[in-house]
Design a protein around this motif. Structure first.
Motif, PDB file in Angstrom:
ATOM      1  N   GLN A 223      33.060   2.671  19.917  1.00 60.77           N
ATOM      2  CA  GLN A 223      33.038   2.022  18.601  1.00 60.77           C
ATOM      3  C   GLN A 223      32.442   2.997  17.589  1.00 60.77           C
ATOM      4  O   GLN A 223      31.613   3.834  17.948  1.00 60.77           O
ATOM      5  CB  GLN A 223      32.265   0.690  18.664  1.00 60.77           C
ATOM      6  N   PRO A 224      32.865   2.914  16.303  1.00 58.62           N
ATOM      7  CA  PRO A 224      32.536   3.956  15.323  1.00 58.62           C
ATOM      8  C   PRO A 224      31.048   4.270  15.175  1.00 58.62           C
ATOM      9  O   PRO A 224      30.684   5.422  15.027  1.00 58.62           O
ATOM     10  CB  PRO A 224      33.094   3.397  14.022  1.00 58.62           C
ATOM     11  N   SER A 225      30.182   3.277  15.198  1.00 59.71           N
ATOM     12  CA  SER A 225      28.777   3.589  14.916  1.00 59.71           C
ATOM     13  C   SER A 225      27.958   3.713  16.199  1.00 59.71           C
ATOM     14  O   SER A 225      26.749   3.501  16.190  1.00 59.71           O
ATOM     15  CB  SER A 225      28.180   2.513  14.011  1.00 59.71           C
TER      16      SER A 225
ATOM     17  N   ASP B  15      42.671  -1.562  14.870  1.00 59.67           N
ATOM     18  CA  ASP B  15      41.322  -2.063  14.603  1.00 59.67           C
ATOM     19  C   ASP B  15      40.568  -2.379  15.888  1.00 59.67           C
ATOM     20  O   ASP B  15      39.637  -3.181  15.886  1.00 59.67           O
ATOM     21  CB  ASP B  15      41.400  -3.311  13.706  1.00 59.67           C
TER      22      ASP B  15
ATOM     23  N   GLN C  65      36.323  -6.564  18.944  1.00 63.19           N
ATOM     24  CA  GLN C  65      36.672  -5.290  18.322  1.00 63.19           C
ATOM     25  C   GLN C  65      36.838  -4.192  19.358  1.00 63.19           C
ATOM     26  O   GLN C  65      37.411  -3.150  19.082  1.00 63.19           O
ATOM     27  CB  GLN C  65      35.599  -4.865  17.334  1.00 63.19           C
TER      28      GLN C  65
ATOM     29  N   TYR D 139      38.746  -0.805  19.677  1.00 61.34           N
ATOM     30  CA  TYR D 139      38.162   0.386  20.282  1.00 61.34           C
ATOM     31  C   TYR D 139      38.040   0.200  21.787  1.00 61.34           C
ATOM     32  O   TYR D 139      38.189  -0.910  22.300  1.00 61.34           O
ATOM     33  CB  TYR D 139      36.798   0.688  19.667  1.00 61.34           C
TER      34      TYR D 139
END
Lengths: 429, 293
Positions: free
Chosen positions: A243-245, A179, A262, A181
């Motif tokens: 990070q994902p977005s 979880d 995160q 990044y």
């Protein structure tokens, strides 16, 4: 009879006082800051009023600042002084609302860094603002994560990339879940964030946005150097180490990703030192020089500046206020010395102010050194904003598609930027 | 002095309307006209604006970025209208009636319609978070699907934003359909029952014709809402990634408020306004023809 006399003189006094107050309206000052900086700004207004007797009517807005100014200009109700990013000068100048500044007449003007003065010099060599603050960008790293996984401070792109990989895949927070990044990237096209974020990488790769030829410019993004920078950034995103977005993130979306633990790497200015010291905590973060790219070091330098509006009827008071802002005292207060507030002066523009003296945290010295040794300002075209938006749109397009042709994408950006340069009348042949 | 009662009868309604009319004039009609005037100028912030005639309009017609935004808008409008309309119709059929549990479900379903778009956008970003930990991605993962990029993927972003609009509009349209259903003459159903019609035939020959006015309203509202969609897109993707969700209004917003090109933004706004008015007129004409035959 005595009472009547007292009452009468009191009444008389209040009339004179009232008319004295009416004689000069408070100086209307707009600043692009928010609540985090309010305490320091209140202190500055208070000190200034005590010193000069001039009242300050302060308005703060962090969002839609230029739009609000445009509305005020159309409505004929502009403030007297505006403090905003130095890069906004072109747009303000374009709107025709700025008063020219005589650099030699500014008190203490000779104590300001020359590179800071250049940020408010227009194409014609005249000055339209006074620099009040400067900043460079450095990289925040989760020190505890790095040490736990046994890595050194990254000094090159490869080491940075490897660290981001480890932060993503090797469970640096030790909770047994995937979880976390690596690199937090705000590369949305909104307000030009992609350009802002990629600028460091472009300079580190040896690329540049525009090439100056005589008095004009041409867009120079379609080069192997810029290609390297963009492809380096895209690798983080496409391999899942950002990070994902990231692709739709502004700094507003990105900052919490770092502060909430995160992700472990974030490029930002010194203004984030205070909030990040609270969360995730000063003991777990470190501020490092941006890792060097193929062509060495390089990072964005930016700054804020104070502008006097052409419509002001209080030019003298406006000048005094700005002179206070750049004085050694004003700069120290602006750096939030002894005030629990985010600073409005990130790095002093006044040579006589020592960063280490006001900010004991060594991270500040890192920022000051980066600014002085390898800071790059964005090119000084008449209006940088449209170019910032166009390049950001183009970069975002390339980064969003992992299989897109980077060379073609960059060539396309060159074309639109050259058209804009022609529109602004500074296109070199 | 005597007052002509006939005349007086005409004055009273206007007196009652006056406050609203004055309000509208000041806050709606005047800005619209000002916007139209602005579209013929290059707006200067200090001093007089510069007259450029139709240049802003010509520029709009040849602007490829605006063209791309218009294409996205068209996809957006067509999909939200069809998907939203059909879904609302189905939900209305299921949730028609007065039983308590139905009323509770109906209230629950109506929530998205009354929640502020900014909140909905935030919910959407949480639901469709593009990591494997995101809500929708966890569900996909449960069924063995790979995590999707959703609003970070240029190929999916528009679809996810469309879904938001459908989700938000279905309850609204549902209420209109339920009102329409209540207005259908019950005797028609009884007659159909006597004739031995199947439920599907009743739906097609009684319910659907009875709901033509409701469909008309729902489609019209959906078209207007779709063509001038802004908040839903701006708060979720800001037009990105890679311009995949750029719509006409976000394009106008960017040229107007970020590039401060007021004249051009006003011209495009006016074209959009004229187009929506035209659309409404055409719709009313078609509807009138329908109901007269």
């Amino acid at each position: 009879m005595k009472t009547i006399g007292t009452v009468a003189s009191a009444a008389l006094m209040s009339i004179t006082l009232a008319s004295a107050a009416e004689a000069a309206d408070p100086l209307k000052v707009w600043m692009r800051y928010g609540d985090n900086e309010k305490a320091v700004l209140d202190q500055i207004s208070k000190d200034f009023t005590e010193k000069t007797g001039i009242e300050i009517d302060l308005f703060l807005a962090n969002t839609d600042f230029e739009t609000r100014l445009a509305r005020a200009a159309v409505g004929g109700s502009l403030p007297d002084v505006v403090v905003n990013d130095a890069t906004s000068m072109g747009q303000l100048l374009d709107m025709g609302i700025l008063k020219e500044i005589d650099r030699s007449a500014v008190q203490d003007g000779d104590q300001l860094h020359d590179v800071a003065w250049q940020s408010v010099q227009s194409q014609d060599g005249k000055y339209y603002g006074v620099p009040t603050s400067a900043q460079a960008f450095a990289v925040f790293v989760r020190k505890d994560w790095r040490e736990k996984l046994g890595y050194d401070v990254p000094k090159t792109w490869d080491e940075l990339y490897e660290l981001a990989r480890a932060f993503t895949e090797d469970d640096p927070d030790g909770n047994g879940q995937a979880d976390t990044y690596g690199y937090v990237m705000p590369v949305s096209a909104t307000r030009g964030y992609a350009t802002w974020f990629l600028s460091d990488l472009i300079w580190q790769a040896g690329g540049q946005f525009l090439e100056q030829k005589g008095n004009g410019y041409t867009s120079s993004l379609g080069t192997p150097e810029v290609e390297k920078a963009v492809s380096f950034a895209r690798d983080f995103i496409c391999n899942g180490y950002a990070q994902p977005s990231a692709i739709t993130a502004t700094t507003g979306d990105a900052t919490p990703v770092f502060s909430s633990g995160q992700a472990g790497i974030y490029r930002s200015g010194p203004y984030h030192l205070a909030p990040f010291s609270k969360e995730p905590g000063r003991e777990v973060i470190e501020v490092i020089a941006p890792p060097a790219g193929p062509a060495g070091q390089g990072e964005l330098a930016e700054g804020e500046a104070a502008f006097i509006m052409g419509s002001t009827e209080q030019e003298d008071a406006a000048r005094q206020f700005i002179e206070y802002l750049i004085s050694a005292d004003g700069q120290k207060t602006g750096m939030a010395a002894g005030i629990d507030s985010s600073p409005i002066v990130r790095l002093p523009v006044n040579k006589n102010v020592d960063v280490a003296e006001v900010q004991p945290d060594k991270a500040w010295a890192t920022y000051a050194e980066l600014y002085a040794t390898s800071g790059h300002y964005f090119p000084r075209v008449p209006n940088w904003k449209p170019i910032r938006q166009m390049t950001a749109d183009g970069f975002n397009r390339i980064l969003a598609d992992c299989s897109s042709d980077i060379t073609a994408g960059l060539a396309e950006i060159d074309e639109t930027v050259n058209a804009e340069l022609a529109k602004q009348g500074v296109r070199a042949n | 002095m005597s007052i002509d009662p006939k005349r007086w009868r005409w004055t009273i309604p206007w007196l009652f309307l006056a406050p609203a009319l004055i309000f509208f004039t000041w806050f709606k009609f005047v800005p619209i006209i000002k916007g139209l005037i602005m579209s013929f100028y290059e707006v200067k912030f200090v001093g007089a604006d510069e007259w450029v005639g139709l240049a802003n309009f010509q520029l709009a017609l040849s602007d490829s970025a605006l063209g791309a935004a218009a294409a996205n808008t068209l996809i957006y409008v067509v999909s939200t209208t069809i998907a939203g309309g059909l879904l609302a119709f189905a939900v209305a059929l299921i949730l028609e009636g007065q039983a308590l549990h139905i009323r509770i479900i109906r209230t629950a379903i109506f929530f998205p319609a009354v929640t502020s778009v900014a909140v909905l956008a935030e919910i959407w970003r949480i639901l469709f978070y593009p990591a494997s930990t995101g809500v929708v991605n966890s569900i996909l993962g449960f069924f063995g699907g790979a995590p999707q990029g959703f609003m970070s993927d240029p190929n999916q972003a528009l679809f996810v934003v469309i879904l938001l609009q459908v989700w938000k509009n279905v309850p609204y349209s549902m209420v209109i359909f339920i009102a329409g259903l209540a207005g259908i003459n019950r005797e028609l159903y009884d007659a159909a029952d006597v004739d031995g019609a199947s439920p599907l035939r009743k739906l097609w020959h009684v319910t659907v014709p009875g709901l033509v006015p409701a469909f008309s309203v729902v489609i019209m509202l959906s078209l207007i809402r779709g063509f001038r969609v802004f908040t839903e897109v701006y708060t979720t993707t800001g037009g990105g990634p890679a311009g995949a969700t750029e719509v006409i209004m976000t394009n106008i917003f960017k040229t107007g408020f970020e590039r401060l090109d007021y004249g051009y933004a006003a011209a495009v706004s006016f074209m959009l306004f004229a187009f929506t008015v035209g659309l409404t007129v055409v719709h009313v004409l078609i509807k009138n023809r329908f109901s007269h035959t």
